[in-house]
Design a protein around this motif. Structure first.
Motif, PDB file in Angstrom:
ATOM      1  N   UNK A  92      -9.380   5.116   1.073  1.00  0.00           N
ATOM      2  CA  UNK A  92      -9.804   5.799  -0.144  1.00  0.00           C
ATOM      3  C   UNK A  92      -8.682   6.081  -1.119  1.00  0.00           C
ATOM      4  N   UNK A  93      -7.424   6.089  -0.647  1.00  0.00           N
ATOM      5  CA  UNK A  93      -6.286   6.285  -1.546  1.00  0.00           C
ATOM      6  C   UNK A  93      -6.040   5.047  -2.402  1.00  0.00           C
ATOM      7  N   UNK A  94      -6.437   3.882  -1.896  1.00  0.00           N
ATOM      8  CA  UNK A  94      -6.221   2.638  -2.621  1.00  0.00           C
ATOM      9  C   UNK A  94      -7.438   2.226  -3.446  1.00  0.00           C
ATOM     10  N   UNK A  95      -8.614   2.645  -2.999  1.00  0.00           N
ATOM     11  CA  UNK A  95      -9.861   2.337  -3.710  1.00  0.00           C
ATOM     12  C   UNK A  95     -10.556   3.661  -4.021  1.00  0.00           C
ATOM     13  N   UNK A  96     -10.248   4.292  -5.161  1.00  0.00           N
ATOM     14  CA  UNK A  96     -10.759   5.629  -5.483  1.00  0.00           C
ATOM     15  C   UNK A  96     -12.282   5.736  -5.446  1.00  0.00           C
ATOM     16  N   UNK A  97     -12.981   4.629  -5.662  1.00  0.00           N
ATOM     17  CA  UNK A  97     -14.445   4.669  -5.642  1.00  0.00           C
ATOM     18  C   UNK A  97     -14.959   5.140  -4.281  1.00  0.00           C
ATOM     19  N   UNK A  98     -14.207   4.829  -3.215  1.00  0.00           N
ATOM     20  CA  UNK A  98     -14.628   5.232  -1.876  1.00  0.00           C
ATOM     21  C   UNK A  98     -14.596   6.755  -1.724  1.00  0.00           C
ATOM     22  N   UNK A  99     -13.657   7.393  -2.405  1.00  0.00           N
ATOM     23  CA  UNK A  99     -13.591   8.854  -2.350  1.00  0.00           C
ATOM     24  C   UNK A  99     -14.762   9.483  -3.097  1.00  0.00           C
ATOM     25  N   UNK A 100     -15.149   8.855  -4.187  1.00  0.00           N
ATOM     26  CA  UNK A 100     -16.253   9.398  -4.980  1.00  0.00           C
ATOM     27  C   UNK A 100     -17.583   9.332  -4.244  1.00  0.00           C
TER      28      UNK A 100
END
Length: 521
Positions: A232-240
């Protein structure tokens, strides 16, 4: 013979060709942009994902294989984050001399957002006034020569407790198998807890099942160094969309915070209770880290909050326990596989220490023991990629342009085994460090505790603990492997540190010449 395609098949074919054309254009533009920016060599990158598809555990080995192919300076794109990997002495020197201030920061992450008290912990704080202030306080109150000398008694008592437990269990008549990974973790938790709060984590090294579970909770769930980054740090969409370990990080933080706050509150209650009975001279004497920090807080309560104190205490546990216990485990594993070196180290100790246990002041007379430890740290540095750095502005490294906001990995694990730097780099040969007066003499080719202004401030404490513990174990016991096979030296890597894949199990019995001494410990 030609086959006529129906309209539906033709439509699909056109659609496929159109997508392949668009993908080709994107890749062409992406590669041209990178070329125009004069970036370091880089493998083929996928749109959006970048080089995430290349990642395999352990990360150290992944980066090493890529560096072997593309060279000692490597540029990667992990999703939205640019990453620079360096694995040569000259590049490390350039990054941490000419560009030392630029790379003096730490990258943000999901774990950092929840586990670092808003990035105020010394290891994760941005470079600036706050970081310099914490460094000053920790240097004076924890890692100064005076502080290390005052804590020598604690180190000695806990190591004596370990060897006493081994002695009692190894003289029962039958061979005992000892889980040294387990015992080294206990040892370090006890030392750090006594430095921090003046009490032990574990009263006995022979523990029941409940105590074993508590050790596992402390070492794995509360105070493990943990992951620096997650997907999620590399693909911010995963955090959202909630596809991260964020809930787990929040849970860990609550456990840590509760544990540390309870320690602080306990000392506050003691201070109130003893305020009427303690003399003025005794009040000035601070015997634990918590007491020293509470005294600083009392003088400037607005600047030094409880979170500030907990941040320093947390660093002691996360950076102090795992690193030293793993170094001891790697060192014992190497010595078990090289009994001639084990015997040489014991001969040095016997020559300098007679009829008593090793003491802190004896360590200066044991250069070969220090060679063994340095060679262990060369072959198996606990943090082979160090803690990642972060560029605060654009700079040049190795003649290439490095963008602002680039995560820097210094692959010291690769440098420590570089055949251009070391003779027989994969061979365990402590003699290569003979005559070396301190780590600084080795320059940038040996950096187990990091380099530059962000290098580990607890290096001296770690070396004293490891040297005294390892030396005492060598002095007192005859060590053997379980079975005839060599101890497996495979590593795993799930976060900052690099533990052994399999815990070290060994057999020991006391040397006859040490029985009387050990029976009195």
């Amino acid at each position: 013979m030609l086959v006529a395609l129906d309209p539906l098949s033709m439509e699909f074919l056109y659609y496929l060709l159109l997508n392949l054309f668009i993908l080709f254009i994107i890749l062409k533009v992406f590669s041209q942009v990178n070329k125009n920016k004069n970036l370091p060599p880089s493998p083929f990158a996928l749109p959006i994902l970048g080089h995430i598809y290349l990642y395999k555990k352990p990360l150290t080995r992944t980066l090493q294989s890529l560096s072997n192919r593309y060279g000692p300076i490597l540029f990667l794109q992990f999703g939205s984050r640019p990453v620079l990997v360096i694995s040569s002495v000259s590049l490390v020197e350039e990054c941490f001399t000419k560009n030392d201030i630029i790379f003096a920061n730490r990258p943000s992450s999901i774990a950092g957002d929840h586990l670092t008290y808003n990035y105020t912990i010394f290891a994760w704080s941005p470079y600036g006034y706050h970081w310099r202030n914490i460094r000053r306080i920790t240097t004076i109150e924890i890692f100064s020569s005076k502080s290390l000398q005052m804590s020598a008694k604690i180190r000695k008592e806990e190591i004596c407790s370990l060897v006493s437990s081994l002695f009692r269990r190894s003289t029962g008549g039958s061979s005992q198998h000892f889980n040294l990974k387990f015992m080294f973790s206990q040892l370090m938790f006890n030392i750090i807890m006594r430095l921090v709060a003046g009490k032990r984590c574990f009263e006995e090294f022979i523990m029941d099942l409940d105590e074993q579970k508590r050790l596992h909770t402390l070492s794995k769930e509360i105070f493990a160094p943990g992951m620096i980054f997650e997907l999620g740090d590399f693909l911010p969409i995963l955090r959202k969309i909630g596809y991260t370990e964020e809930k787990c990080q929040i849970k860990i933080h609550k456990s840590r915070d509760s544990f540390l706050q309870n320690l602080i509150n306990e000392f506050r209650r003691k201070q109130i209770h003893s305020s009427t009975t303690t003399t003025g001279e005794d009040k000035k004497k601070k015997t634990t880290i918590i007491e020293a920090l509470l005294s600083i807080q009392e003088a400037e309560p607005e600047q030094y909050s409880d979170d500030f104190i907990k941040g320093i205490l947390l660093l002691m546990f996360t950076a102090g326990v795992d690193t030293s216990s793993l170094t001891l485990e790697w060192a014992m594993s190497l010595l078990l596989n090289h009994p001639d070196i084990l015997q040489k180290a014991r001969s040095e100790i016997n020559h300098n220490v007679h009829d008593r246990l090793l003491e802190d002041y004896d360590l200066a007379k044991l250069p070969y023991l220090h060679c063994v430890i340095n060679e262990t740290l060369r072959l198996y540095p606990v943090a082979p990629l160090l803690v990642p750095h972060f560029s605060s502005e654009e700079c040049t490294v190795g003649g290439y342009n490095i963008p602002r906001g680039t995560v820097l990995y210094a692959n010291i694990g690769a440098i420590h085994r570089d055949p251009k730097v070391w003779t027989d780099p994969d061979k365990f040969m402590p003699e290569r460090f003979e005559g070396v007066q301190g780590e600084k003499e080795m320059g940038f080719k040996f950096m187990p505790f990091g380099v530059g202004r962000r290098m580990c401030p607890g290096a001296n404490l770690a070396m004293r603990v490891v040297a005294l513990a390892l030396g005492t174990l060598i002095q007192c016991f005859e060590w053997e492997r379980v079975g005839q096979e060599q101890v497996e030296m495979h590593e795993t890597n799930t976060g900052v540190t690099m533990p052994k894949a399999d815990p070290l199990i060994a057999i020991c019995k006391p040397y006859p010449s040490m029985v009387e001494t050990l029976s009195q410990v």
